[in-house]
Write an enzyme that holds these catalytic residues in place. Structure first.
Site, mmCIF file in Angstrom:
data_model
loop_
_atom_site.group_PDB
_atom_site.id
_atom_site.type_symbol
_atom_site.label_atom_id
_atom_site.label_comp_id
_atom_site.label_asym_id
_atom_site.label_seq_id
_atom_site.Cartn_x
_atom_site.Cartn_y
_atom_site.Cartn_z
ATOM 1 N N LEU A 1 0.830 -1.211 0.000
ATOM 2 C CA LEU A 1 0.000 0.000 0.000
ATOM 3 C C LEU A 1 0.858 1.253 0.000
ATOM 4 O O LEU A 1 0.384 2.345 0.230
ATOM 5 C CB LEU A 1 -0.913 0.010 1.229
ATOM 6 C CG LEU A 1 -1.852 -1.178 1.299
ATOM 7 C CD1 LEU A 1 -2.622 -1.165 2.610
ATOM 8 C CD2 LEU A 1 -2.809 -1.174 0.125
ATOM 9 N N SER B 1 5.820 2.917 2.700
ATOM 10 C CA SER B 1 7.113 3.608 2.731
ATOM 11 C C SER B 1 6.962 5.030 2.194
ATOM 12 O O SER B 1 7.479 5.987 2.786
ATOM 13 C CB SER B 1 8.175 2.833 1.951
ATOM 14 O OG SER B 1 7.678 2.472 0.698
ATOM 15 N N ALA C 1 4.236 6.750 2.201
ATOM 16 C CA ALA C 1 3.387 7.498 3.146
ATOM 17 C C ALA C 1 4.217 8.026 4.313
ATOM 18 O O ALA C 1 4.059 9.177 4.717
ATOM 19 C CB ALA C 1 2.236 6.619 3.642
ATOM 20 N N ASP D 1 3.330 6.543 -6.169
ATOM 21 C CA ASP D 1 2.888 6.442 -4.773
ATOM 22 C C ASP D 1 2.778 7.821 -4.131
ATOM 23 O O ASP D 1 1.750 8.183 -3.542
ATOM 24 C CB ASP D 1 3.886 5.621 -3.937
ATOM 25 C CG ASP D 1 4.089 4.220 -4.487
ATOM 26 O OD1 ASP D 1 3.235 3.775 -5.259
ATOM 27 O OD2 ASP D 1 5.108 3.599 -4.138
#
Ligand code: GLA
Length: 380
Positions: free
Chosen positions: A109, A112, A114, A156
């Site tokens: 998800l 890292s 985030a 991301d």
């Protein structure tokens, strides 16, 4: 956490379409959602950083005024990475003391990205540095590539920073132009299912970087066969090679490289179609394209694991799932799906029972969560 002056929430992200193409400057889509990383902190005057994690063991401490230490292979690397990337452009005099906490298991998800985003925002705040959203994205991404060592793109970080509730992020990772496309009022309601296989492993030690190099080698092959000027591999991207060149050269290349290129060009088409489907409220087609994207990840990009492929196959048979795919790089632990909220419990039951029948060893670590899209990283 009332002892701290600030609180940042940095969400996790999912990418339903446009996977494994950001590092080749492709087109991507994504959502931020309502689970993620919370960081509570207060600035320190002497440059010291001291952090505690509610998710991982040990304390982390260092000094932002000193040169960045080498990686230690623990969760503190992410804070050190944020310092490293910020220090390339700014003088840091103040540090932070704080607590960090993740709300879901680590795996697929982009936890890292985030945490890196949260640390970049926190250290910038402590040092009165104003960053635009794109600068936060670039700084967090540089930390991940140069300090953590993953040769990834900006998918991301872009979803985490730019995401908006009920909206799809559509980003061209080449030009860095993006659109936030609100859900069409005619589109049925949906939620995101996050399905953890129970398997976790680090991306740096996966084949992630190898696949990136294979894509670049495919681009080099095509350029060399057709007499295009070559650049250094780090400046070589599939996006710079026209689709027609691929059609002319695909049979000359080792099949392994041709498959990586096939994934790139077919994903480009799927994203374009998917964005139109989203705009017109056609969730069924959008979901179908996400399934096709996963199919290409399995056949052409050759990522995934037995566990993730099993979940994907079960998902395809489940009533109430519009579509979905491996999450993130697909080397770690999760699949994501867009689901009809009225069918959640039946979906949970069917996936859990069929998956655990095949992989009973994950009984304690397998998890399904249902989440909603959310806004990007922010001060609370
Ligand atoms: C990981 C990387 C991203 C992207 C995805 C696959 O999450 O960090 O940059 O390449 O995999 O789409």
């Amino acid at each position: 956490m009332e002892n701290y002056q600030y609180h940042i929430f940095s969400p996790y992200r999912v990418c339903p379409l446009g996977a494994h193409v950001d590092h080749q400057h492709g087109l991507v889509t994504g959502f931020a959602f309502d689970k993620g990383v919370d960081l509570w902190f207060s600035p320190t005057e002497d440059g010291s950083v001291s952090l505690h994690s509610e998710t991982f063991e040990g304390e982390v401490s260092f000094d932002v005024t000193k040169p960045t230490q080498v990686k230690e292979g623990n969760w503190g690397d992410y804070a050190r990475g944020a310092k490293y990337a910020l220090k390339k452009r700014f003088e840091l005099t103040r540090g932070i003391r704080g607590v960090i906490k993740g709300s879901l298991p680590v795996g697929g998800l982009s936890s890292s990205a985030a945490v890196l985003t949260a640390y970049v925002m926190a250290l910038a705040k402590a040092n009165s540095i104003t960053l635009s959203k794109m600068e936060v994205i670039k700084t967090a991404s540089q930390a991940e590539r140069e300090y953590i060592g993953l040769t990834n793109g900006i998918l991301d970080q872009a979803c985490i920073v730019l995401g908006e509730k009920d909206s799809l992020l559509f980003l061209d990772t080449d030009t860095e132009q993006y659109r936030i496309i609100r859900k069409n009022p005619r589109m049925p309601e949906f939620e995101l299912a996050i399905i953890f296989s129970g398997l976790t492993r680090s991306l740096v030690s996966s084949d992630y970087n190898l696949r990136v190099a294979e894509c670049k080698t495919a681009a080099w092959n095509m350029m060399a066969y057709t007499g295009m000027p070559l650049k250094n591999l780090d400046k070589t991207f599939l996006r710079d090679v026209p689709r027609e060149t691929y059609d002319l050269t695909r049979d000359k290349m080792p099949p392994r490289f041709a498959r990586r290129a096939e994934h790139f060009y077919s994903e480009y088409k799927r994203v374009r179609k998917g964005v139109t489907a989203w705009e017109t409220g056609n969730l069924t087609l959008f979901g179908q394209l996400s399934y096709e994207s996963c199919e290409s990840s399995i056949k052409n990009y050759e990522c995934g694991s037995e566990e993730l492929i099993a979940i994907y196959n079960i998902m395809r048979q489940c009533d109430g799932i519009y579509g979905g795919r491996f999450s993130g790089a697909g080397f770690k632990g999760a699949c994501i799906a867009l689901v009809d909220p009225s069918k959640k419990e039946a979906i949970r039951e069917q996936i859990t029972s069929e998956y655990l029948r095949m992989f009973p060893e994950y009984t304690d670590t397998f998890e399904i969560h249902f989440c909603k899209t959310d806004d990007g990283a922010r001060f609370i």
